[in-house]
Design a protein around this motif. Structure first.
Motif, PDB file in Angstrom:
ATOM      1  N   GLY A  33       0.776  -1.071  -0.050  1.00  0.00           N
ATOM      2  CA  GLY A  33       0.371  -0.307  -0.015  1.00  0.00           C
ATOM      3  C   GLY A  33       1.170   1.255   0.355  1.00  0.00           C
ATOM      4  O   GLY A  33       1.967   1.147  -0.049  1.00  0.00           O
ATOM      5  N   LYS A  34       0.763   2.790   0.082  1.00  0.00           N
ATOM      6  CA  LYS A  34       0.662   3.720  -0.130  1.00  0.00           C
ATOM      7  C   LYS A  34      -0.130   4.756   1.247  1.00  0.00           C
ATOM      8  O   LYS A  34      -0.597   4.495   1.657  1.00  0.00           O
ATOM      9  N   ILE A  35       1.505   4.861   1.544  1.00  0.00           N
ATOM     10  CA  ILE A  35       1.294   6.352   2.856  1.00  0.00           C
ATOM     11  C   ILE A  35       1.659   7.838   2.845  1.00  0.00           C
ATOM     12  O   ILE A  35       2.264   7.602   2.282  1.00  0.00           O
ATOM     13  N   ILE A  47       6.142   9.131  13.462  1.00  0.00           N
ATOM     14  CA  ILE A  47       5.999  10.028  12.660  1.00  0.00           C
ATOM     15  C   ILE A  47       4.356   9.282  12.355  1.00  0.00           C
ATOM     16  O   ILE A  47       3.602   8.214  12.681  1.00  0.00           O
ATOM     17  N   ILE A  48       3.036  10.397  11.652  1.00  0.00           N
ATOM     18  CA  ILE A  48       2.225   9.774  11.353  1.00  0.00           C
ATOM     19  C   ILE A  48       1.920  10.567  10.096  1.00  0.00           C
ATOM     20  O   ILE A  48       2.200  10.819   9.837  1.00  0.00           O
ATOM     21  N   TRP A  49       0.770   9.231   9.750  1.00  0.00           N
ATOM     22  CA  TRP A  49       0.597   8.774   8.280  1.00  0.00           C
ATOM     23  C   TRP A  49      -1.172   9.026   8.125  1.00  0.00           C
ATOM     24  O   TRP A  49      -1.479   8.509   8.933  1.00  0.00           O
ATOM     25  N   LYS A  50      -1.247   9.614   6.832  1.00  0.00           N
ATOM     26  CA  LYS A  50      -2.277   8.633   6.137  1.00  0.00           C
ATOM     27  C   LYS A  50      -2.447   7.322   6.364  1.00  0.00           C
ATOM     28  O   LYS A  50      -1.764   7.475   4.719  1.00  0.00           O
ATOM     29  N   ALA A  51      -3.879   6.624   6.361  1.00  0.00           N
ATOM     30  CA  ALA A  51      -3.819   5.700   6.400  1.00  0.00           C
ATOM     31  C   ALA A  51      -3.960   4.753   4.777  1.00  0.00           C
ATOM     32  O   ALA A  51      -4.791   5.608   4.426  1.00  0.00           O
ATOM     33  N   ASP A  52      -3.684   4.126   4.285  1.00  0.00           N
ATOM     34  CA  ASP A  52      -4.247   3.429   3.288  1.00  0.00           C
ATOM     35  C   ASP A  52      -5.291   2.136   3.944  1.00  0.00           C
ATOM     36  O   ASP A  52      -4.455   1.169   4.496  1.00  0.00           O
TER      37      ASP A  52
END
Length: 216
Positions: A33-35, A47-52
């Motif tokens: 996937g891509k975050i 680190i905070i990522w937008k979830a896939d």
């Protein structure tokens, strides 16, 4: 000090690219996937990522996300997640180079187990690929097996006995009086290799079906 500089250099690269292709392993199968990077908390080293959504289901089993940069493999350890965001640690070097495996490996299933027979000893396989097989067994049960030795063995796949030959690459402590054996195949007949490949394909389909059920 050098390691800290490398980490911050990598963080700088992540801030620049924003989007990161990652893989989470479910039953040893990579789910890709891509975050997207949202924020870096330097104090907490998170680190905070937008979830896939594609990689959310595997996180029920694993808390590691793998990615590659400059041919090196790194791990992000997932601290917390929901359907929208994923919080991870800063990246660290991956000792287990899962992303660089030449062969697909799958966890065996309880419904369709794989057994390995070495001499008079018979074990349940934990995972298998066309390159080798992993076994978790009690320490007492493997006392006659030696690391570095090559053995004639049999694989039992769907109740069919198949000949093989392999070397015990390692015997590692697995906790609670158990050990893990890593066996690398040194000789496989065409039929044996074909049966292993078919088993792996079937397991991948089963795992993909589980992932789709999780998503729904």
């Amino acid at each position: 000090m050098e390691e800290n500089r490398s980490v911050w250099k990598l963080i700088g690269w992540l801030k620049k690219v924003k989007n990161l292709e990652v893989a989470a392993f479910y039953q040893e199968v990579p789910i890709k996937g891509k975050i997207e990077l949202s924020d870096v908390d330097e104090k907490l080293e998170q680190i905070i990522w937008k979830a896939d959504r594609a990689i959310i289901p595997p996180l029920k089993e694993t808390r590691h996300l793998y990615f590659k940069h400059n041919e090196e493999v790194f791990i992000l350890t997932v601290i917390a997640y929901d359907s929208k965001e994923i919080a991870t640690s800063f990246p660290t070097f991956a000792l287990d180079k899962k992303l660089n495996r030449a062969y697909v490996r799958v966890k065996t299933s309880h419904e369709n187990p794989v057994f390995v027979k070495i001499g008079d000893l018979k074990f349940s396989a934990d995972d298998i690929s066309e390159a080798g097989v992993g076994i978790i067994a009690s320490k007492n049960s493997v006392e006659g097996i030696k690391e570095g030795e090559e053995y004639e063995m049999s694989l039992f796949i769907k109740d069919e006995e198949l000949p093989a030959k392999g070397v015990v690459v390692y015997i590692k402590d697995a906790g609670s009086n158990f050990v893990r054996l890593g066996i690398k195949f040194t000789e496989l007949k065409h039929k044996t290799r074909t049966k292993i490949a078919r088993y792996i394909m079937d397991r991948q389909r089963e795992i993909a079906k589980k992932i789709s059920l999780f998503k729904s």
